[in-house]
Motif scaffolding. Structure first.
Motif, PDB file in Angstrom:
ATOM      1  N   ASN A 145      33.895  31.235  15.113  1.00 41.65           N
ATOM      2  CA  ASN A 145      34.992  32.175  14.909  1.00 41.65           C
ATOM      3  C   ASN A 145      34.556  33.421  14.136  1.00 41.65           C
ATOM      4  O   ASN A 145      35.370  34.118  13.597  1.00 41.65           O
ATOM      5  N   ARG A 146      33.268  33.654  14.088  1.00 38.79           N
ATOM      6  CA  ARG A 146      32.748  34.800  13.334  1.00 38.79           C
ATOM      7  C   ARG A 146      31.895  35.668  14.245  1.00 38.79           C
ATOM      8  O   ARG A 146      31.243  35.169  15.153  1.00 38.79           O
ATOM      9  N   VAL A 147      31.902  36.970  13.954  1.00 42.75           N
ATOM     10  CA  VAL A 147      31.057  37.886  14.708  1.00 42.75           C
ATOM     11  C   VAL A 147      30.448  38.896  13.736  1.00 42.75           C
ATOM     12  O   VAL A 147      31.113  39.388  12.835  1.00 42.75           O
ATOM     13  N   VAL A 148      29.163  39.141  13.927  1.00 39.08           N
ATOM     14  CA  VAL A 148      28.457  40.156  13.135  1.00 39.08           C
ATOM     15  C   VAL A 148      28.424  41.426  13.978  1.00 39.08           C
ATOM     16  O   VAL A 148      27.999  41.406  15.140  1.00 39.08           O
ATOM     17  N   ILE A 149      28.881  42.514  13.399  1.00 42.13           N
ATOM     18  CA  ILE A 149      28.870  43.804  14.096  1.00 42.13           C
ATOM     19  C   ILE A 149      27.956  44.747  13.328  1.00 42.13           C
ATOM     20  O   ILE A 149      28.034  44.859  12.111  1.00 42.13           O
ATOM     21  N   THR A 150      27.081  45.410  14.074  1.00 40.45           N
ATOM     22  CA  THR A 150      26.192  46.401  13.473  1.00 40.45           C
ATOM     23  C   THR A 150      26.157  47.641  14.345  1.00 40.45           C
ATOM     24  O   THR A 150      26.642  47.635  15.477  1.00 40.45           O
ATOM     25  N   TRP A 151      25.572  48.685  13.838  1.00 39.96           N
ATOM     26  CA  TRP A 151      25.498  49.978  14.530  1.00 39.96           C
ATOM     27  C   TRP A 151      24.155  50.640  14.273  1.00 39.96           C
ATOM     28  O   TRP A 151      23.894  51.734  14.737  1.00 39.96           O
ATOM     29  N   ASN A 152      23.312  49.956  13.560  1.00 34.92           N
ATOM     30  CA  ASN A 152      22.055  50.535  13.121  1.00 34.92           C
ATOM     31  C   ASN A 152      20.888  49.833  13.811  1.00 34.92           C
ATOM     32  O   ASN A 152      20.782  48.613  13.738  1.00 34.92           O
ATOM     33  N   PRO A 153      20.005  50.587  14.480  1.00 34.05           N
ATOM     34  CA  PRO A 153      18.893  49.959  15.221  1.00 34.05           C
ATOM     35  C   PRO A 153      18.016  49.047  14.356  1.00 34.05           C
ATOM     36  O   PRO A 153      17.603  47.982  14.817  1.00 34.05           O
ATOM     37  N   GLU A 154      17.754  49.442  13.104  1.00 32.78           N
ATOM     38  CA  GLU A 154      16.924  48.595  12.231  1.00 32.78           C
ATOM     39  C   GLU A 154      17.608  47.263  11.956  1.00 32.78           C
ATOM     40  O   GLU A 154      16.967  46.220  11.918  1.00 32.78           O
ATOM     41  N   CYS A 155      18.922  47.305  11.780  1.00 32.73           N
ATOM     42  CA  CYS A 155      19.666  46.068  11.530  1.00 32.73           C
ATOM     43  C   CYS A 155      19.669  45.169  12.764  1.00 32.73           C
ATOM     44  O   CYS A 155      19.601  43.949  12.638  1.00 32.73           O
ATOM     45  N   CYS A 156      19.734  45.781  13.940  1.00 29.88           N
ATOM     46  CA  CYS A 156      19.663  44.994  15.185  1.00 29.88           C
ATOM     47  C   CYS A 156      18.354  44.218  15.226  1.00 29.88           C
ATOM     48  O   CYS A 156      18.338  43.022  15.539  1.00 29.88           O
ATOM     49  N   GLU A 157      17.261  44.901  14.880  1.00 34.18           N
ATOM     50  CA  GLU A 157      15.949  44.240  14.880  1.00 34.18           C
ATOM     51  C   GLU A 157      15.905  43.100  13.867  1.00 34.18           C
ATOM     52  O   GLU A 157      15.405  42.019  14.175  1.00 34.18           O
ATOM     53  N   GLU A 158      16.434  43.343  12.667  1.00 34.03           N
ATOM     54  CA  GLU A 158      16.453  42.292  11.633  1.00 34.03           C
ATOM     55  C   GLU A 158      17.237  41.078  12.115  1.00 34.03           C
ATOM     56  O   GLU A 158      16.796  39.941  11.936  1.00 34.03           O
ATOM     57  N   LEU A 159      18.408  41.309  12.683  1.00 37.76           N
ATOM     58  CA  LEU A 159      19.256  40.212  13.145  1.00 37.76           C
ATOM     59  C   LEU A 159      18.586  39.438  14.273  1.00 37.76           C
ATOM     60  O   LEU A 159      18.654  38.210  14.313  1.00 37.76           O
ATOM     61  N   GLU A 160      17.929  40.162  15.179  1.00 37.30           N
ATOM     62  CA  GLU A 160      17.212  39.492  16.279  1.00 37.30           C
ATOM     63  C   GLU A 160      16.092  38.610  15.747  1.00 37.30           C
ATOM     64  O   GLU A 160      15.902  37.486  16.220  1.00 37.30           O
ATOM     65  N   LYS A 161      15.334  39.120  14.780  1.00 33.20           N
ATOM     66  CA  LYS A 161      14.227  38.338  14.206  1.00 33.20           C
ATOM     67  C   LYS A 161      14.719  37.053  13.569  1.00 33.20           C
ATOM     68  O   LYS A 161      14.019  36.046  13.566  1.00 33.20           O
ATOM     69  N   LYS A 162      15.929  37.072  13.031  1.00 33.33           N
ATOM     70  CA  LYS A 162      16.491  35.891  12.376  1.00 33.33           C
ATOM     71  C   LYS A 162      17.361  35.066  13.332  1.00 33.33           C
ATOM     72  O   LYS A 162      18.048  34.150  12.909  1.00 33.33           O
ATOM     73  N   ASN A 163      17.336  35.428  14.620  1.00 32.39           N
ATOM     74  CA  ASN A 163      18.118  34.728  15.642  1.00 32.39           C
ATOM     75  C   ASN A 163      19.610  34.664  15.317  1.00 32.39           C
ATOM     76  O   ASN A 163      20.267  33.644  15.549  1.00 32.39           O
ATOM     77  N   ILE A 164      20.124  35.735  14.776  1.00 37.96           N
ATOM     78  CA  ILE A 164      21.552  35.824  14.478  1.00 37.96           C
ATOM     79  C   ILE A 164      22.207  36.609  15.608  1.00 37.96           C
ATOM     80  O   ILE A 164      21.778  37.719  15.932  1.00 37.96           O
ATOM     81  N   GLN A 165      23.209  36.020  16.223  1.00 41.09           N
ATOM     82  CA  GLN A 165      23.922  36.720  17.285  1.00 41.09           C
ATOM     83  C   GLN A 165      24.778  37.820  16.664  1.00 41.09           C
ATOM     84  O   GLN A 165      25.388  37.635  15.610  1.00 41.09           O
ATOM     85  N   TYR A 166      24.832  38.951  17.356  1.00 43.94           N
ATOM     86  CA  TYR A 166      25.552  40.100  16.831  1.00 43.94           C
ATOM     87  C   TYR A 166      26.043  40.963  17.983  1.00 43.94           C
ATOM     88  O   TYR A 166      25.639  40.811  19.127  1.00 43.94           O
ATOM     89  N   PHE A 167      26.910  41.895  17.636  1.00 40.28           N
ATOM     90  CA  PHE A 167      27.367  42.918  18.590  1.00 40.28           C
ATOM     91  C   PHE A 167      26.938  44.267  18.015  1.00 40.28           C
ATOM     92  O   PHE A 167      27.248  44.584  16.875  1.00 40.28           O
ATOM     93  N   CYS A 168      26.240  45.053  18.827  1.00 38.26           N
ATOM     94  CA  CYS A 168      25.776  46.363  18.388  1.00 38.26           C
ATOM     95  C   CYS A 168      26.604  47.449  19.058  1.00 38.26           C
ATOM     96  O   CYS A 168      26.642  47.539  20.294  1.00 38.26           O
ATOM     97  N   LEU A 169      27.255  48.275  18.261  1.00 41.67           N
ATOM     98  CA  LEU A 169      28.079  49.359  18.795  1.00 41.67           C
ATOM     99  C   LEU A 169      27.271  50.312  19.655  1.00 41.67           C
ATOM    100  O   LEU A 169      27.763  50.845  20.645  1.00 41.67           O
ATOM    101  N   LEU A 170      26.003  50.539  19.277  1.00 46.12           N
ATOM    102  CA  LEU A 170      25.160  51.497  19.993  1.00 46.12           C
ATOM    103  C   LEU A 170      24.900  51.076  21.435  1.00 46.12           C
ATOM    104  O   LEU A 170      24.678  51.921  22.303  1.00 46.12           O
ATOM    105  N   ASP A 171      24.940  49.767  21.688  1.00 44.94           N
ATOM    106  CA  ASP A 171      24.700  49.276  23.047  1.00 44.94           C
ATOM    107  C   ASP A 171      25.781  49.712  24.018  1.00 44.94           C
ATOM    108  O   ASP A 171      25.564  49.728  25.229  1.00 44.94           O
ATOM    109  N   LYS A 172      26.949  50.067  23.509  1.00 44.15           N
ATOM    110  CA  LYS A 172      28.079  50.425  24.366  1.00 44.15           C
ATOM    111  C   LYS A 172      28.300  51.928  24.471  1.00 44.15           C
ATOM    112  O   LYS A 172      29.155  52.378  25.203  1.00 44.15           O
ATOM    113  N   LEU A 173      27.527  52.713  23.718  1.00 40.03           N
ATOM    114  CA  LEU A 173      27.716  54.180  23.775  1.00 40.03           C
ATOM    115  C   LEU A 173      26.936  54.822  24.888  1.00 40.03           C
ATOM    116  O   LEU A 173      25.987  54.412  25.368  1.00 40.03           O
TER     117      LEU A 173
END
Length: 173
Positions: A145-173
């Protein structure tokens, strides 16, 4: 864009030397020399010799018009970007309604727009500053029931390295 950078520098200080322009624009001295000659040829600037070694650069009406046109285009594209961003944020709010939203990223202009839209919609969220906080929350509640939202490319990389699922705003722009 480097021509525009040179024009802006001349607009700010018409007594700038080529070295000053190079330093303030990040261009090489040789490139500044080439661009100044090109700008004179295009009629965007005039050069006035003050002394045998000192030159004053003057924006012509055409140069001012060019700067104004580029500035206007930048403003229009920025507004379009913000409108697209707001649309994406509205989609995110709809998509994750009822979920616990965690925001992770730099507190920049995109963060401000996101936070403002979430507040306006009355959507609850948490602002998290590091991955450890995210891990604690995700490990404590594994109900999906939780979602991590980010918008920063560096944070996307950090989250991917830690295998944390997230939604990146930049992917939809």
């Amino acid at each position: 864009m480097s021509e525009i950078d040179v024009l802006r520098q001349i607009e700010q200080d018409s007594t700038s030397t080529q070295r000053d322009i190079a330093k303030n624009t990040g261009l090489s001295l040789g490139m500044v020399n080439i661009l100044l000659k090109r700008l004179v040829k295009k009629g965007f600037i005039k050069m006035e010799r003050l002394t045998p070694r000192k030159i004053k650069y003057i924006l012509t009406p055409e140069g001012i018009k060019r700067l104004t046109t580029v500035t206007y285009s930048y403003i229009v594209s920025s507004i379009n970007y913000l409108n697209r961003l707001e649309g994406v944020i509205n989609e995110v709010i709809e998509r994750y309604e009822g979920k616990n939203i965690m925001l992770y990223g730099k507190k920049d202009e995109v963060f401000s727009v996101l936070k403002s839209k979430l507040d306006h919609h009355g959507t609850e969220y948490m602002v998290l500053n590091n991955l450890e906080e995210i891990h604690k929350i995700l490990n404590k509640n594994q109900d999906g029931n939780r979602v991590v939202i980010t918008w920063n490319p560096e944070c996307c990389e950090e989250l991917e390295k830690k295998n944390i699922q997230y939604f990146c705003l930049l992917d939809k722009l």
